[in-house]
Design an enzyme around this catalytic site. Structure first.
Site, mmCIF file in Angstrom:
data_model
loop_
_atom_site.group_PDB
_atom_site.id
_atom_site.type_symbol
_atom_site.label_atom_id
_atom_site.label_comp_id
_atom_site.label_asym_id
_atom_site.label_seq_id
_atom_site.Cartn_x
_atom_site.Cartn_y
_atom_site.Cartn_z
ATOM 1 N N SER A 77 0.867 -1.205 0.131
ATOM 2 C CA SER A 77 0.064 -0.181 0.074
ATOM 3 C C SER A 77 0.848 1.347 -0.009
ATOM 4 O O SER A 77 2.202 0.960 -0.308
ATOM 5 C CB SER A 77 -1.020 -0.018 1.109
ATOM 6 N N ASN A 78 0.342 2.364 0.393
ATOM 7 C CA ASN A 78 1.108 3.514 0.417
ATOM 8 C C ASN A 78 0.593 4.567 1.446
ATOM 9 O O ASN A 78 -0.469 4.114 2.160
ATOM 10 C CB ASN A 78 1.127 4.245 -0.955
ATOM 11 N N ARG A 79 1.236 5.857 1.484
ATOM 12 C CA ARG A 79 0.892 6.586 2.681
ATOM 13 C C ARG A 79 -0.165 7.451 2.762
ATOM 14 O O ARG A 79 -0.471 8.339 3.595
ATOM 15 C CB ARG A 79 2.252 7.290 3.079
#
Ligand code: C5P
Length: 414
Positions: A214-216
């Site tokens: 995933s990402n931030r």
């Protein structure tokens, strides 16, 4: 025309009611009651003089909120910034000649006058004073100045005044104040008639049943855009990846996990939308194979996960558009503008919002952000660091000006 439409109620509206030191301050109690009954959340701010006429407790009980009276009382709350910053409208009723003078020249020597300088929403002022005071050239000049600046200053009513005089100076009727509030709010509904599809948050691409890539992204920017579009009268569909935020009420929220689910949800709603704003940070790659069971580490010194590109949702939808306006985001850490320009062209967008996510004071997870908006027709708008909710409004204003009000789509046609 918007004005001809049926009256709106005040459900979901945040208002500031400023009360100044006129004998008509007691009428502000009735006004507050009506605003609350219409569904508004009202924060009352009183000048010191107003508290001599009516006690803050009265307003506190009826509004269900603490009444702000003192600029220096609780500095942590910063009521002079927070309240007008979040308000849909500020109403000052009654407004004294002293208040009109301070507002006209921009004095900020108490809480209410300081709030006014921080307000970026419609301001409605209902004066009440003695007839000779209202007719005084200085007061007239201040009223003209305020009106020229876009403040709605209502005319006081003619009738018997507290002084015994019969003249123009009575607080405008509650009905005319409510009417002015409604008109001011309707004029803010500049996205009425639009069906806005907003994507927000990250996507999660499963490695196995318990792990993912995933990402931030927090979803804050997309959620703020959805809320702003709703507040401005649009019908909003929010397609959101996993986020800890609660979708704004009145918005249709569709929760997804993966890029592929996001693509499906957006494809379903795109044909009936008028504007797509793609604020989601969609994963660019996903594991080629997602294991059916949790991967075990036993006996392994390394693990190689093969990734494949996800479909570019924005580019795909842009190709499928009929008359939709398509807006993308470019979250970049270097060469922000040139990368954003490439994406604008490459994905066939109307606008792209270039976002330097390497900044410590903005970007992913932050409550603030600074962006540059680039259009397919060559316009560029720099929006300095500000809260994401205010930025959302600026973005909607730009989309509206460049694409909805005076669309210059010719240059998009190759
Ligand atoms: O190419 P890049 O991922 O930087 O482009 C960013 C824009 O494209 C964002 O608006 C993002 O939501 C969208 N995007 C997409 N599908 C992807 C990747 C990004 O729609 N697979």
């Amino acid at each position: 025309m918007v004005e001809a439409q049926s009256p709106i109620n005040l459900w979901g509206k945040r208002l500031v009611l400023g009360v100044t030191g006129s004998i008509a301050a007691y009428k502000a109690v009735g006004l507050l009651r009506s605003l609350v009954c219409e569904g508004a959340t009202v924060s009352v701010a009183m000048t010191q003089a107003a508290t001599k006429f009516v006690t803050p407790l009265t307003f506190e009980v009826l509004s269900g909120r603490r009444v702000a009276t003192d600029l220096f009382e609780s500095r942590e709350e910063m009521a002079h910034l927070a309240l007008p910053g979040q308000a849909h409208a500020v109403i000052v009723a009654p407004a004294t000649a002293n208040f009109l003078a301070k507002a006209a020249i921009g004095l900020a020597d108490d809480l209410l006058s300081t709030m006014l300088l921080n307000a970026r929403c419609p301001v409605i002022v209902a004066p009440a004073m003695d007839g000779d005071m209202w007719a005084h050239p200085t007061v007239m000049q201040h009223v003209q100045l305020l009106r020229a600046r876009g403040v709605v200053v209502l005319d006081p009513e003619v009738g018997p005044l507290a002084s015994g005089q019969v003249a123009q100076g009575r607080l405008p009727t509650e009905l005319s104040i409510l009417d002015a509030v409604q008109k001011a709010l309707i004029s803010q509904l500049d996205w009425r008639g639009q069906r806005v599809l907003v994507s927000a948050g990250p996507t999660q691409e499963p490695i196995d049943p318990v792990r993912f890539i995933s990402n931030r992204s927090s979803g804050k920017m997309g959620y703020a855009i959805a809320e702003a579009a709703r507040d401005r009268g649009a019908e909003v569909i929010l397609v959101t990846g996993p986020s800890s935020l609660t979708p704004p009420s009145g918005v249709t929220a569709v929760s997804v996990n993966t890029a592929s689910e996001m693509s499906d949800a957006l494809s379903r709603h795109f044909p009936s939308s008028t504007v797509l704003i793609m604020a989601a940070a969609v994963a660019d790659f996903r594991p080629k194979v997602s294991a059916g069971q949790k991967l075990k580490k036993q006996g392994k010194s390394e693990l190689v996960i093969e990734l494949e590109a996800t479909p570019d949702i924005l580019a795909t939808l842009s190709l499928r558009r009929t008359s939709q306006i398509v807006v993308g985001f470019a979250a970049e850490t270097e060469h922000v503008l040139s990368h954003a320009k490439d994406k604008l062209r490459g994905k066939g967008l109307d606008l792209i919002i270039a976002n330097d996510v390497s900044r410590a004071d903005g970007g992913f997870g932050s409550d603030d952000n600074a962006v540059v908006i680039l259009s397919a027709t060559g316009e560029q708008k720099v929006l300095e660091l500000m809260p994401k909710r205010r930025l959302a409004d600026e973005i909607l204003t730009t989309v509206r000006e460049l694409c909805l009000v005076s669309p210059r789509r010719e240059s998009l046609v190759e």
